[in-house]
Scaffold this motif. Structure first.
Motif: not given
Length: 70
Positions: A20, A26, A36, A39, A54
């Motif tokens: 994350a 990301i 996404a 998590g 994530l």
């Protein structure tokens, strides 16, 4: 890799786990269409403490749509 998964193997969903805190990765995954999903709190241990992960995925229909759009 993605064309092979979606077009040759006809896989419906590709997912990944990313740290994350790794904003660069990301952003890169998001740029190729991954979204996404959620998590995993404290999903891995590093540097003396637990860190979050994530979960991201891309569906074949989303990938096909991106291919037509470009």
């Amino acid at each position: 890799f993605l064309p092979y998964c979606f077009l040759r193997l006809t896989i419906n969903r590709v997912c990944l786990h990313v740290y994350a805190a790794n904003a660069h990765a990301i952003g890169l995954y998001g740029a190729v269409g991954f979204r996404a999903e959620g998590g995993v709190r404290e999903g891995y241990f590093e540097g003396g403490g637990f860190k979050d992960v994530l979960v991201m995925s891309l569906l074949r229909r989303e990938y096909s749509h991106r291919e037509v759009a470009t």
